[in-house]
Design an enzyme around this catalytic site. Structure first.
Site, PDB file in Angstrom:
ATOM      1  N   ASP A  11       0.566  -1.339   0.262  1.00  0.00           N
ATOM      2  CA  ASP A  11       0.248   0.183   0.212  1.00  0.00           C
ATOM      3  C   ASP A  11       1.181   1.163  -0.227  1.00  0.00           C
ATOM      4  OD1 ASP A  11      -1.596  -2.399   0.848  1.00  0.00           O
ATOM      5  OD2 ASP A  11      -3.378  -1.071   1.874  1.00  0.00           O
ATOM      6  N   LYS A  97      -6.859  -5.514  -2.821  1.00  0.00           N
ATOM      7  CA  LYS A  97      -7.535  -5.772  -1.953  1.00  0.00           C
ATOM      8  C   LYS A  97      -9.063  -4.486  -1.124  1.00  0.00           C
ATOM      9  CE  LYS A  97      -4.120  -3.947   1.098  1.00  0.00           C
ATOM     10  NZ  LYS A  97      -5.406  -2.254   2.249  1.00  0.00           N
ATOM     11  N   CYS A 136      -2.296  -1.975   7.680  1.00  0.00           N
ATOM     12  CA  CYS A 136      -1.935  -3.269   6.356  1.00  0.00           C
ATOM     13  C   CYS A 136      -0.645  -3.827   6.596  1.00  0.00           C
ATOM     14  CB  CYS A 136      -2.187  -2.787   5.335  1.00  0.00           C
ATOM     15  SG  CYS A 136      -4.086  -2.101   5.089  1.00  0.00           S
TER      16      CYS A 136
END
Ligand code: VGL
Ligand code: ZN
Length: 190
Positions: A11, A97, A136
Site C-alpha cells: 500500500d 484489496k 495493513c
C-alpha cells in the site's frame, strides 16, 4: 535475498503519503528505501508483489458510512496510485484489496489470490515493507505467518499512522513476537 524469497510492498499509495487524504507521517520516506530493495530484486531476479488499497467510492471504512477513515484510495483515482518515484518493475504482481463496498481488509492476503501466487512461485519467505505499520503491514505479516511463510520485516521501509501514540511500536513488537525477523537495508548493501 536468496531463491525462495519475494518482496511484498504494501500500500505505498499517494493517499498514504504526506499531503494525501490519509497521510502516514513520514510515509514518503519509505520510497527511496524500497527502491534499494527493488534494486536487489532486479539483481537477484526475485519476484515483486505490490498491494493496493483499492476501495469503491462508497466503501464501508469511510466516515460517511460510519467507518473510521476519511475517503482514501478510491479505485482508479490519483490518490490510489502508487507513490511517485516508486520503481516497481513492469512484471510486479499487483494485488488489489478491500475492493468491495461492504468489507474492509487490511491484509494483502484477505480476499486475494496472494497466498496461492506466492506458493506457485515457490516462495518460502516474504520480505515485507510499506504502509502503514499498524494496519495493513501488521495484518499482512500476521496472515503471511499464518499461511506458513517466513517473514522478513523491512524495518526501515515501514511507517505507522499512530492514531494512538505507540501503535506503530506495539505493532512492530507483535510482528516480531509472532516470528517475523527484522532487517534494514544496510545489512544487504554491498
Ligand atoms: C490502511 C487504513 C485504512 C493501510 C488502509 O494501508 O494501512 N490503513 N486503509
Ligand atoms: Zn483503506
Amino acid at each position: 535475498m536468496t531463491p525462495g524469497d519475494a518482496l511484498l510492498i504494501v500500500d505505498v499509495q499517494r493517499d498514504f503519503l504526506p499531503g494525501g487524504s490519509l497521510a502516514v507521517p513520514g510515509g514518503d520516506e519509505v520510497v527511496p528505501v524500497l527502491n534499494r530493495y527493488l534494486a536487489l530484486t532486479r539483481r537477484t531476479g526475485l519476484p515483486v508483489f505490490a498491494s493496493r488499497d483499492w476501495h469503491p467510492a462508497d466503501h464501508c471504512s469511510f466516515r460517511a458510512r460510519g467507518g473510521t477513515w476519511p475517503v482514501h484510495c478510491v479505485a482508479d483515482t490519483p490518490g490510489a496510485a502508487f507513490a511517485p518515484g516508486l520503481q516497481l518493475p513492469a512484471d510486479a504482481v499487483i494485488i488489489d484489496k478491500a475492493t468491495r463496498p461492504e468489507a474492509d481488509a487490511y491484509s494483502a492476503f484477505s480476499g486475494t489470490a496472494l497466498a496461492g501466487m506466492l506458493r506457485e512461485r515457490g516462495v518460502e519467505r516474504v520480505l515485507i515493507g510499506g504502509l502503514a505499520t499498524d494496519y495493513c503491514v501488521l495484518n499482512t505479516v500476521r496472515d503471511a505467518l499464518k499461511e506458513g511463510f517466513r517473514v522478513l520485516l523491512l524495518r526501515d521501509a515501514i511507517r505507522a499512522v499512530n492514531v494512538q501514540p505507540g501503535d506503530g511500536a506495539r505493532a512492530e513488537r507483535e510482528m516480531l513476537d509472532l516470528g517475523a525477523v527484522s532487517a534494514v537495508i544496510e545489512e544487504y548493501a554491498s
